[in-house]
Motif scaffolding. Structure first.
Motif, PDB file in Angstrom:
ATOM      1  N   GLN A 125      23.014 136.633 -22.565  1.00 28.29           N
ATOM      2  CA  GLN A 125      23.252 135.637 -23.948  1.00 28.29           C
ATOM      3  C   GLN A 125      22.023 135.700 -24.506  1.00 28.29           C
ATOM      4  N   LEU A 126      21.952 135.758 -25.799  1.00 33.23           N
ATOM      5  CA  LEU A 126      20.832 135.727 -26.730  1.00 33.23           C
ATOM      6  C   LEU A 126      20.854 134.426 -27.588  1.00 33.23           C
ATOM      7  N   SER A 127      19.756 133.625 -27.462  1.00 31.40           N
ATOM      8  CA  SER A 127      19.806 132.528 -28.169  1.00 31.40           C
ATOM      9  C   SER A 127      18.266 132.270 -29.144  1.00 31.40           C
ATOM     10  N   PRO A 128      18.441 132.168 -30.337  1.00 34.41           N
ATOM     11  CA  PRO A 128      19.684 132.028 -31.116  1.00 34.41           C
ATOM     12  C   PRO A 128      20.323 133.294 -31.313  1.00 34.41           C
ATOM     13  N   ALA A 129      21.713 133.244 -31.568  1.00 36.80           N
ATOM     14  CA  ALA A 129      22.404 134.591 -31.701  1.00 36.80           C
ATOM     15  C   ALA A 129      22.082 135.238 -33.235  1.00 36.80           C
ATOM     16  N   THR A 130      21.772 134.409 -34.158  1.00 43.12           N
ATOM     17  CA  THR A 130      21.552 134.754 -35.702  1.00 43.12           C
ATOM     18  C   THR A 130      20.167 133.983 -35.819  1.00 43.12           C
ATOM     19  N   VAL A 177      13.475 134.923 -29.521  1.00 41.17           N
ATOM     20  CA  VAL A 177      14.809 134.632 -28.944  1.00 41.17           C
ATOM     21  C   VAL A 177      14.651 134.640 -27.473  1.00 41.17           C
ATOM     22  N   ASP A 180      27.372 142.485 -21.352  1.00 37.81           N
ATOM     23  CA  ASP A 180      28.372 141.212 -21.584  1.00 37.81           C
ATOM     24  C   ASP A 180      27.877 139.764 -20.793  1.00 37.81           C
ATOM     25  N   GLU A 216      22.400 146.705 -23.275  1.00 41.86           N
ATOM     26  CA  GLU A 216      23.276 145.508 -23.476  1.00 41.86           C
ATOM     27  C   GLU A 216      24.010 145.216 -22.435  1.00 41.86           C
ATOM     28  N   LYS A 276      20.031 141.691 -31.902  1.00 39.67           N
ATOM     29  CA  LYS A 276      20.607 142.522 -31.045  1.00 39.67           C
ATOM     30  C   LYS A 276      19.507 143.375 -29.973  1.00 39.67           C
ATOM     31  N   PRO A 317      22.400 139.107 -37.234  1.00 38.39           N
ATOM     32  CA  PRO A 317      22.683 138.813 -35.824  1.00 38.39           C
ATOM     33  C   PRO A 317      21.448 139.541 -35.389  1.00 38.39           C
TER      34      PRO A 317
END
Length: 432
Positions: free
Chosen positions: A232-237, A185, A229, A227, A220, A218
């Motif tokens: 950003q995590l890519s991919p998120a899932t 990720v 806001d 954590e 995490k 997902p």
């Protein structure tokens, strides 16, 4: 504006009709009651007042000065390349002065609220907000007048995705393999936040598992305190395919712990003691069979100058997919000793001790090879000094003219030990 005037005229017409009705009622009341209110002077005066009011409403063309407030989007300009901002202020309330018929036509797009970021790099800033508007209006004030922003360097970091089970597996079953696709990720965000992230994971809900189940889960951040806001995590899932196996319990295996580095000068590791010495493991069949010992993460003994005791979690250096049964921690003792070395001297003369007056003895062979052991520092010092002892045979009270005797050592310094004397015995003969 025209609609406003039409609405105003409509309301005024309604008001005038109501006024006429009330005037008729009032006139009737006056006729009944008589007096001054029924005179032409009073009625004429009332008519004039009403006419003036009607004229003022009809003649008003919207040229009266007024105030209007608009909410305008805030723009951030001239941000240096490679940087991103985190802003809390999104809009600005702008208060304008001008003719009402003109103010009513002004839209937020005709106003510009901006903050200039020219030349700024990483940091937190409180900057003034600049407002520009059309020439036909006057800007009275705006709120807020400043904006607090954080400028940070935007970076990316690629991390492998780990998995862990959430919930209780069916009795006798274990997750032997979890195939994650994709396996990595990309974490994007402020440099400080991105570098603080150590691990990312997917939590596999075991209650949804069946053989060869494929779940979309997902991704995490493993540590919730990391954590943000702004990350950003890519991919998120990711897709996770899980394989279940029957659980087996393995035999006890030894616990081993490697060391890296070297202790302080002149010292070496004598032994490493681990308690417990063995543990029982449980897991998938192949993983248990392949694990012949539990290897803990290495201990760095660089510069260590005394014995060391510590408690370590009983977790393998690399996760083999097995569970360790028994205590959760191991007691480790590292014992040091002086680093030992040996040195061999060749052809060391063998002396005769205890000979009677007037008696001469011959020693055969007359010299021997001597090997001694001591600390590395002490042995190193011998290269520039004499032999730290003497070899001899004791002929005290010897009456035989020829005899084999052991080679003895005297005056040996306490930091050394004799390893070997070659030969260990020699022949002595009386010289006639």
């Amino acid at each position: 504006m025209n609609k406003f005037l039409e609405l105003l005229k409509t309301k005024f017409s309604s008001f005038m009709q109501e006024t006429r009705n009330k005037r008729a009622s009032f006139k009737k009341w006056v006729q009944v009651n008589g007096g001054f209110l029924n005179t032409k002077i009073f009625i004429g005066g009332i008519s004039i007042v009403i006419s003036i009011i009607l004229w003022l409403f009809v003649a008003w063309d919207g040229s009266t000065e007024g105030v209007r407030t608009l909410e305008v989007p805030l723009q951030y300009t001239n941000l240096s390349r490679g940087y991103t901002i985190y802003e809390s202020t999104k809009t600005v309330e702008v208060r304008m002065l001008g003719r009402m018929n003109i103010l009513s036509r002004v839209t937020p797009s005709e106003l510009k609220a901006e903050v200039d970021l020219q030349g700024l790099q990483s940091g937190t800033f409180k900057l003034p907000i600049r407002i520009e508007g059309p020439q036909f209006v006057r800007i009275r004030n705006w709120h807020p007048s400043t904006a607090e922003i954080e400028i940070y360097r935007q970076v990316e970091r690629t991390l492998p995705i780990f998995w862990s089970a959430e919930g209780k597996l069916p009795e006798g079953k274990i997750i032997s393999f979890a195939e994650i696709s994709p396996t990595d990720v990309t974490v994007t965000g402020p440099e400080v936040d991105v570098l603080s992230v150590q691990n990312v994971q997917v939590l596999i809900p075991v209650e949804k598992l069946t053989e060869n189940t494929v779940l979309k889960l997902p991704v995490k951040i493993s540590d919730k305190s990391q954590e943000s806001d702004r990350l950003q995590l890519s991919p998120a899932t990711v897709n996770v395919k899980v394989t279940l196996e029957d659980e087996i319990v393995g035999e006890q295996i030894p616990v081993r712990i490697p060391v890296v580095g070297l202790p302080a000068d002149g010292l070496e590791v004598e032994k490493i003691t681990v308690l417990p010495e063995k543990v029982t493991i449980r897991g998938a069949g192949e993983a248990v069979r392949n694990m012949t010992s539990l290897v803990l993460p290495p201990i760095d003994v660089s510069g260590l100058d005394q014995n060391l005791q510590l408690m370590l979690p009983l977790q393998p250096e690399e996760d083999p997919g097995v569970e360790i049964l028994g205590p959760g921690r191991a007691r480790v003792e590292i014992t040091l000793r002086k680093k030992m070395a040996a040195k061999t001297y060749t052809s060391v003369p063998i002396l005769v001790s205890g000979a009677a007056s007037g008696t001469e003895w011959r020693v055969s062979p007359a010299a021997a090879n001597l090997t001694i052991e001591g600390s590395q520092i002490a042995i190193d010092a011998l290269f520039t000094g004499p032999i730290p002892c003497e070899l001899y045979v004791d002929v005290t009270n010897i009456v035989n003219k020829q005899l084999s005797l052991p080679v003895l050592v005297r005056n040996l310094k306490k930091e050394f030990e004799i390893v070997q004397i070659d030969p260990p015995q020699v022949t002595i003969t009386v010289v006639e």
